[in-house]
Design an enzyme around this catalytic site. Structure first.
Site, PDB file in Angstrom:
ATOM      1  N   HIS A 306       0.852  -1.188   0.000  1.00 56.01           N
ATOM      2  CA  HIS A 306       0.000   0.000   0.000  1.00 56.01           C
ATOM      3  C   HIS A 306       0.882   1.230   0.000  1.00 56.01           C
ATOM      4  O   HIS A 306       1.945   1.223   0.635  1.00 56.01           O
ATOM      5  CB  HIS A 306      -0.895   0.011   1.246  1.00 56.01           C
ATOM      6  CG  HIS A 306      -2.064   0.911   1.114  1.00 56.01           C
ATOM      7  ND1 HIS A 306      -1.972   2.254   1.337  1.00 56.01           N
ATOM      8  CD2 HIS A 306      -3.340   0.658   0.749  1.00 56.01           C
ATOM      9  CE1 HIS A 306      -3.166   2.787   1.112  1.00 56.01           C
ATOM     10  NE2 HIS A 306      -4.001   1.854   0.747  1.00 56.01           N
ATOM     11  N   ASP A 363      -7.931  -5.500   0.251  1.00 53.95           N
ATOM     12  CA  ASP A 363      -8.426  -6.379  -0.811  1.00 53.95           C
ATOM     13  C   ASP A 363      -8.041  -7.837  -0.650  1.00 53.95           C
ATOM     14  O   ASP A 363      -8.542  -8.689  -1.378  1.00 53.95           O
ATOM     15  CB  ASP A 363      -7.897  -5.890  -2.177  1.00 53.95           C
ATOM     16  CG  ASP A 363      -8.505  -4.572  -2.565  1.00 53.95           C
ATOM     17  OD1 ASP A 363      -9.710  -4.400  -2.327  1.00 53.95           O
ATOM     18  OD2 ASP A 363      -7.791  -3.703  -3.083  1.00 53.95           O
TER      19      ASP A 363
HETATM   20  N1  ACO Z   1       4.012  -7.657  -4.683  1.00 53.37           N
HETATM   21  C1  ACO Z   1       5.341  -7.663  -4.893  1.00 53.37           C
HETATM   22  N2  ACO Z   1       6.124  -6.586  -4.790  1.00 53.37           N
HETATM   23  C2  ACO Z   1       5.526  -5.430  -4.473  1.00 53.37           C
HETATM   24  C3  ACO Z   1       4.149  -5.343  -4.240  1.00 53.37           C
HETATM   25  C4  ACO Z   1       3.382  -6.517  -4.347  1.00 53.37           C
HETATM   26  N3  ACO Z   1       2.073  -6.496  -4.148  1.00 53.37           N
HETATM   27  N4  ACO Z   1       3.816  -4.065  -3.944  1.00 53.37           N
HETATM   28  C5  ACO Z   1       4.964  -3.387  -3.995  1.00 53.37           C
HETATM   29  N5  ACO Z   1       6.011  -4.198  -4.316  1.00 53.37           N
HETATM   30  C6  ACO Z   1       7.422  -3.852  -4.401  1.00 53.37           C
HETATM   31  C7  ACO Z   1       7.731  -3.093  -5.690  1.00 53.37           C
HETATM   32  O1  ACO Z   1       8.099  -3.967  -6.740  1.00 53.37           O
HETATM   33  C8  ACO Z   1       8.870  -2.191  -5.247  1.00 53.37           C
HETATM   34  O2  ACO Z   1      10.028  -3.000  -5.175  1.00 53.37           O
HETATM   35  P1  ACO Z   1      11.485  -2.341  -5.496  1.00 53.37           P
HETATM   36  O3  ACO Z   1      11.709  -1.349  -4.394  1.00 53.37           O
HETATM   37  O4  ACO Z   1      12.404  -3.489  -5.481  1.00 53.37           O
HETATM   38  O5  ACO Z   1      11.367  -1.701  -6.840  1.00 53.37           O
HETATM   39  C9  ACO Z   1       8.488  -1.812  -3.817  1.00 53.37           C
HETATM   40  O6  ACO Z   1       7.691  -2.926  -3.337  1.00 53.37           O
HETATM   41  C10 ACO Z   1       7.695  -0.527  -3.709  1.00 53.37           C
HETATM   42  O7  ACO Z   1       6.579  -0.655  -4.592  1.00 53.37           O
HETATM   43  P2  ACO Z   1       5.886   0.550  -5.370  1.00 53.37           P
HETATM   44  O8  ACO Z   1       5.239   0.018  -6.594  1.00 53.37           O
HETATM   45  O9  ACO Z   1       6.880   1.669  -5.525  1.00 53.37           O
HETATM   46  O10 ACO Z   1       4.817   0.979  -4.313  1.00 53.37           O
HETATM   47  P3  ACO Z   1       3.609   1.954  -4.585  1.00 53.37           P
HETATM   48  O11 ACO Z   1       3.376   2.685  -3.322  1.00 53.37           O
HETATM   49  O12 ACO Z   1       3.842   2.772  -5.810  1.00 53.37           O
HETATM   50  O13 ACO Z   1       2.403   0.987  -4.927  1.00 53.37           O
HETATM   51  C11 ACO Z   1       0.587  -0.498  -4.669  1.00 53.37           C
HETATM   52  C12 ACO Z   1       1.430   0.621  -4.029  1.00 53.37           C
HETATM   53  C13 ACO Z   1       0.121  -0.033  -6.066  1.00 53.37           C
HETATM   54  C14 ACO Z   1      -0.635  -0.740  -3.821  1.00 53.37           C
HETATM   55  C15 ACO Z   1       1.467  -1.761  -4.765  1.00 53.37           C
HETATM   56  O14 ACO Z   1       1.859  -2.188  -3.478  1.00 53.37           O
HETATM   57  C16 ACO Z   1       0.764  -2.897  -5.514  1.00 53.37           C
HETATM   58  O15 ACO Z   1       0.833  -2.940  -6.753  1.00 53.37           O
HETATM   59  N6  ACO Z   1       0.052  -3.815  -4.777  1.00 53.37           N
HETATM   60  C17 ACO Z   1      -0.675  -4.882  -5.426  1.00 53.37           C
HETATM   61  C18 ACO Z   1      -2.006  -4.341  -5.941  1.00 53.37           C
HETATM   62  C19 ACO Z   1      -2.987  -4.082  -4.802  1.00 53.37           C
HETATM   63  O16 ACO Z   1      -3.181  -4.887  -3.918  1.00 53.37           O
HETATM   64  N7  ACO Z   1      -3.627  -2.889  -4.878  1.00 53.37           N
HETATM   65  C20 ACO Z   1      -4.633  -2.521  -3.892  1.00 53.37           C
HETATM   66  C21 ACO Z   1      -4.125  -1.372  -3.046  1.00 53.37           C
HETATM   67  S1  ACO Z   1      -5.267  -0.998  -1.801  1.00 53.37           S
HETATM   68  C22 ACO Z   1      -6.517  -0.203  -2.566  1.00 53.37           C
HETATM   69  O17 ACO Z   1      -6.390   0.434  -3.577  1.00 53.37           O
HETATM   70  C23 ACO Z   1      -7.748  -0.316  -1.960  1.00 53.37           C
END
Ligand code: ACO
Length: 432
Positions: A306, A363
């Site tokens: 998140h 979720d």
């Molecule tokens: N699985 C694996 N790796 C992840 C995940 C995940 N679910 N989420 C983040 N990471 C990793 C990224 O690859 C990144 O790694 P790095 O530092 O090696 O490059 C690091 O964690 C940071 O991730 P970002 O994408 O920069 O985080 P951001 O804050 O932009 O994204 C998000 C947040 C979109 C929610 C992300 O965690 C994600 O895609 N989660 C899965 C989708 C999801 O569950 N969305 C629902 C969110 S809650 C809602 O909207 C109600």
């Protein structure tokens, strides 16, 4: 003494005020930055940008705290209902008995769509995604109630926001019936908000769906837990559109579109698809976790991570508990729940997830509850949209009531071609 922040550019120092929120959050007010320095800020994904002052919702992502109008989410989940919480979020206080009665009766009064709207449903192909129908139909509502396009006034807003909150569930249920080739079921005035939604989804013209209390309460809880979440992608979109003085229905329709994506509200559907793939592949979850860690796979553990929470999402805790209770009461043994729990355990003990502070979000378990309630996967994000409506309405209201509010219009750092002369067609070299 008021805090300030200094920025130094090319040896010249500039001072900016620091704004403090009621929970101690601080932000550097750079409203005059470009005017005094000629520079702008660049903030990928707005991760460090406060776009507004807001009184609606507070989140402390490090501590896993979520409050609507100062009330902890755990207290609301324990004691309130979605409709009461919606009133709180939109109006800023818990309703008195009279206010609650008036609000409830307005939701009942507005539950029917304008009869002519029914014909619009006929125009969609039978396999149309219900989120597409939802956003189109919410937008179309403004054609039937053009008063919503008048400049903001509190009385019209009160009526239109109740209409929107009430009709979003009618549109959602109609879109489900339409996509399954089923006859439309009209709402019943004797049912409360969430029962009525289940009735419109699952009753037949000749037989009413039996609504078990644990079923409507579980869905009501899901609505309540999604009711607001400060400046997430869809709420920020609503505010963005509202800043141009677009009408409430247009703003809410834009919110639905932003919510649809799999990185936002679409994640609950993506979680179930992911769990189903893992089950069909005969994996116990470990192989999938390794694939996620290997970035080349392009896979993410959906329902994890998140932007704001760097700790367990408090909503996920509440949902996980209710998920266990509900499945036990309904005597459902869902193999996807076992896989989800195994994935969670693997992830919470794995350095990849620990270092990046990735925890289950709202979720991760909500889809399993919705499956147990008989809600089809393609409706999951629609359920989220119904739940998020109070937050969108409250944020719209903040913008509409702030007369000094400027249109949202960020800047950019241009990195494209410069001095690129126009070449006549006959002189252009075609690219392979
Ligand atoms: N699985 C694996 N790796 C992840 C995940 C995940 N679910 N989420 C983040 N990471 C990793 C990224 O690859 C990144 O790694 P790095 O530092 O090696 O490059 C690091 O964690 C940071 O991730 P970002 O994408 O920069 O985080 P951001 O804050 O932009 O994204 C998000 C947040 C979109 C929610 C992300 O965690 C994600 O895609 N989660 C899965 C989708 C999801 O569950 N969305 C629902 C969110 S809650 C809602 O909207 C109600």
């Amino acid at each position: 003494m008021n805090k300030t922040a200094k920025i130094e550019i090319d040896g010249k120092s500039y001072t900016f005020p620091v704004v403090e929120g009621s929970e101690g959050e601080c932000g550097i007010d750079i409203s005059t930055l470009r005017q005094v320095t000629g520079c702008i800020t660049l903030d990928d994904g707005y991760a460090n940008t406060g776009s507004c002052l807001s009184k609606v919702t507070f989140i402390d992502g490090e501590k896993g705290i979520l409050q609507y109008r100062g009330i902890p989410i755990e207290e609301l989940a324990q004691n309130s209902t979605f409709v009461e919480t919606a009133f709180l979020i939109i109006n800023g206080h818990l309703p008195s008995e009279d206010e609650m009665a008036k609000f409830s009766s307005q939701l009942t009064q507005f539950q029917n769509l304008h009869e002519d709207m029914k014909f619009h449903f006929e125009g969609f192909p039978s396999n149309a995604h219900p989120m597409a129908i939802l956003s189109s139909m919410i937008n179309a509502t403004s054609c039937f109630y053009p008063q919503v396009m008048q400049p903001y006034d509190p009385e019209t807003f009160q009526i239109m926001s109740s209409r929107l909150l009430s009709q979003v569930r009618t549109i959602a249920a109609f879109s489900y019936r339409k996509s399954h080739g089923l006859p439309i079921i009209y709402p019943k005035p004797s049912y409360k908000y969430t029962q009525n939604f289940l009735h419109m989804m699952f009753s037949d013209p000749y037989e009413d769906f039996v609504i078990k209390p644990e079923v409507w309460r579980a869905l009501d809880l899901i609505f309540l837990l999604h009711a607001d979440h400060e400046q997430n992608c869809s709420t920020a979109t609503v505010r963005y559109v509202a800043s141009s003085r677009a009408n409430l229905f247009a703003c809410a329709a834009a919110g639905v579109c932003a919510l649809w994506g799999p990185l936002h509200g679409g994640a609950n559907q993506a979680v179930i698809d992911m769990l189903e793939d893992i089950r069909q592949g005969g994996d116990d979850g470990r192989k999938f976790i390794n694939e996620v860690k290997d970035k080349k796979s392009g896979k993410r553990l959906m329902g994890f991570g998140h932007r704001v929470y760097k700790n367990y999402d408090p909503r996920a805790k509440i949902i996980k508990k209710r998920c266990d209770q509900l499945l036990e009461v309904l005597k459902i043994n869902d193999p996807l729940l076992d896989i989800a729990k195994r994935l969670e355990e693997c992830a919470l003990n794995d350095s990849y997830f620990i270092e990046r502070k990735l925890y289950p979000n709202v979720d991760f378990y909500s889809g399993i509850i919705m499956r147990a309630l008989g809600i089809p996967v393609e409706m999951f994000t629609v359920i989220f949209a119904i739940g998020r409506m109070p937050g969108w309405i409250a944020n719209y209201r903040e913008i509409a009531e702030e007369t000094s509010q400027r249109i949202y219009r960020p800047r950019q750092i241009y990195t494209g071609l410069t001095k690129n002369p126009y070449v006549p067609m006959e002189d252009r070299v075609s690219k392979p």
